[in-house]
Design an enzyme around this catalytic site. Sequence first.
Site, PDB file in Angstrom:
ATOM      1  N   ASP A 188       0.849  -1.185   0.000  1.00  0.00           N
ATOM      2  CA  ASP A 188       0.000   0.000   0.000  1.00  0.00           C
ATOM      3  C   ASP A 188       0.888   1.240   0.000  1.00  0.00           C
ATOM      4  OD1 ASP A 188      -1.797  -2.070   0.459  1.00  0.00           O
ATOM      5  OD2 ASP A 188      -3.053  -0.881   1.819  1.00  0.00           O
TER       6      ASP A 188
ATOM      7  N   LYS B 273      -6.883   3.387  -3.404  1.00  0.00           N
ATOM      8  CA  LYS B 273      -7.320   3.395  -2.010  1.00  0.00           C
ATOM      9  C   LYS B 273      -7.494   4.837  -1.579  1.00  0.00           C
ATOM     10  CE  LYS B 273      -5.309   1.993   2.477  1.00  0.00           C
ATOM     11  NZ  LYS B 273      -4.223   1.245   3.135  1.00  0.00           N
TER      12      LYS B 273
ATOM     13  N   LYS C  69     -10.331   0.325  -2.513  1.00  0.00           N
ATOM     14  CA  LYS C  69     -10.249   0.118  -1.064  1.00  0.00           C
ATOM     15  C   LYS C  69     -10.509   1.412  -0.318  1.00  0.00           C
ATOM     16  CE  LYS C  69      -7.017  -1.275   2.612  1.00  0.00           C
ATOM     17  NZ  LYS C  69      -5.688  -1.816   2.946  1.00  0.00           N
TER      18      LYS C  69
END
Lengths: 489, 299
Positions: free
Chosen positions: B136, B199, B235
């Site tokens: 991430d 995300k 996400k």
Amino acid sequence: MKTEVKTLDFNTDWEYSPALESTDHIHIQEPTDLFISGEFIPGVRGKYFETINPANEEKIANVAEAEKADVDLAVKAARKAYDNVWSKMKPTERGKYIFRIARLIQERAREFAVIESLDGGKPIRESRDVDVPLSAAHFFYYAGWADKLEYAFPGRDAHPVGVAGQIIPWNFPLLMAAWKIAPALATGNTIVLKPAETTPLTAMKLAEIIQECDLPPGVVNIINGGGNTGQALVEHADVDKIAFTGSTEVGKFIMKTVVGTGKKYTLELGGKAANILFDDAPVDQAVEGIVNGIFFNQGHVCCAGSRLFVQENIAENVISKLKERMETLIVGDPLDKNTDIGAINSKIQLDKIKMYVDIGQKEGGSIFQSPCSLPKMGYWHAPTLFTDVSQSHRIVQEEIFGPVLAIQTFRTVDEVIMKANNTPYGLSGGVWTDKGSKIFSLSKKIRAGVIWANTFNKFDPSAPFGGYKESGLGREGGVEGLMPYVNLV
Amino acid sequence: MQSGTPTYTRNIDQVNAQERVTKLFSRSIKKESKIVALNTVLSMIDLTTLEGKDSQGKVKQLCYKAAHLHDQFSNLPNVAAICVYPPMVPVAKKALNGTGINVASVATAFPSGMTSLDTKLEEVKTVVAAGADEVDMVISRGKFLQGEYDWVSDEIAKVKEACGEAHLKVILESGELVTLDNVRLASDLAMAAGADFIKTSTGKVSPAATPSVVLIMLEAIRDFYKQTGKKIGMKPAGGVSKAKLAVQYLVMVRETLGQDWLSPDLFRFGASSLANDVIMQIVKQSTGVYQSTNYFSID
């Protein structure tokens, strides 16, 4: 750029379970009688007609039908109340009654919403979130004007007109009753209201509330029936003002009838609105606006955005997004809280919509319908759009009053303005663009009573509503909405 | 972007986006559909601990929880992944061995991204070598707001390269991008530069995931798929702690992207306390009563 078609699959494994709104708490009078002089009474000849649920064709209630003699009784009651009570009452007191009606609608909002969806077929999320709250808002808004008319018309005296005969349509039964009753009461008029034949029940529920409010008998009278009842009301010699919302055909008849009689009148009639989408518009949000413009209330909206104009360079994208969005519309039981599109209001209306869809295909339009399954019983129509149509196609020219959209493309601003105005109607229009200057320029050039910028089908009691050309005359809502109910001296 | 320029604007109308959210969120999810949704939500969770005070013990507990959400209920799915800081990757990898649960590591100087590109690439390589299945990363918001879009894009592409086989999730930190126009642009940049997932947030900046930001990102994913055929995951992270909100997000996914995205392969929740609320709701659906939070482990 030609690429292979990538499809999204909205037929998902995860489905929404039914979420039905309960009907246990509602009470509908059986039979539902006429409301005259503060009492519920049967018609003089004791005739009744049935009102049915268009989602399953089952009878909901027997409703008393008003004959000429009943219309006369109602007008007499209204006249008496006007002469003896309402026109003499202090404006602050009149205002209090209207506030009381507004509050009671709020208190019984759920009951109103359920009955509206049962009787008319519109999804509960619309009757709950739009019709009923807006109806209460209208009464609140005009209650506020009751004792402030001198500010609405500075330097003039606003006198009530007298007895108002009001005829309303079946697409927003309670809301249209509110649009008609609230300004008339605020200005000191008394009323005989005739709801549409297929949707009498919420207006009669409103009559119960009016009775509960202790409104003096005869100030508001509500009678039911079809065209004959309406005609008797329009032709009645002691009615001072006619307010009508409905078809252009009937509007023309009313105009002919009242001409030379001295009656005031306002007409809110049909429409064939242009919804215009420019290439600088926020596309995903505009697609929502198109959907809301034409599929709101099954397209039973006089100001529906039924003619979509998309700028040529984005048309392919917009139409493909629109089709995908239509796949996710949930068509079904109006009482299910997840339903987006409910039942068509009546058999007659369904036949009319089907006729136009047929004409559209015969005239060479390309049809797309959302792949939803429709219930067996009741009156249903899938959300539909047409491409490959032009201003000469009947489905582009005539009001369908159903979930059917006609799409055309355009290249220049001048072209789209010309096409937008190329209609006998002029009720509403929509513009989607990121440019403020374009919005202002277009909204001046399109001849329609309401232009929405980057939104559609938004209503507020403070905003006047009404048409140009064959969409009617007079305005409802706002300060302007007081005008038809006063004589200024 | 790489395959042809889109022929419409990417301006976002904030008011109408919010209105769409309100409409989607008013769906009534009850009975069977609620139970299915709650189980799906559980399977999409990246169970997260991202604190300076994280210990090996805490990470081990979290990993155990990931595979044993609520042992009183035997049919519950496992969460999708554990999300930790780089030094905890070996610990998590070992603890999750054999469970099928992924290890995700934040990297690239999370949460601010304020270090040199070389350092970031080094960090990414280190976590991947340590066994992280998913990385991430954060974008350089300063550069983005300066208008250095190519720079941001290049950085993402290089991180993607450094990831090798590991999946790359690109954190936009929407709270610092502020406008929906920026969120849309950053989403498009990230997807074109090689993101496997986009995300919303680090969870360290407020606001974190907001419904309209998630909607705009899902719509960007939809357009990217239409143009390229590539399915990018989504996400939301930070601020999703209640089951009800998570189910509402599922509705949004269902009606924006459809079937394929209703899976942990393409949709995740970054959350620490969401799992317990979802479990509590599942227990309530079967027993009819809410139980005390004391009955749900807090790892």
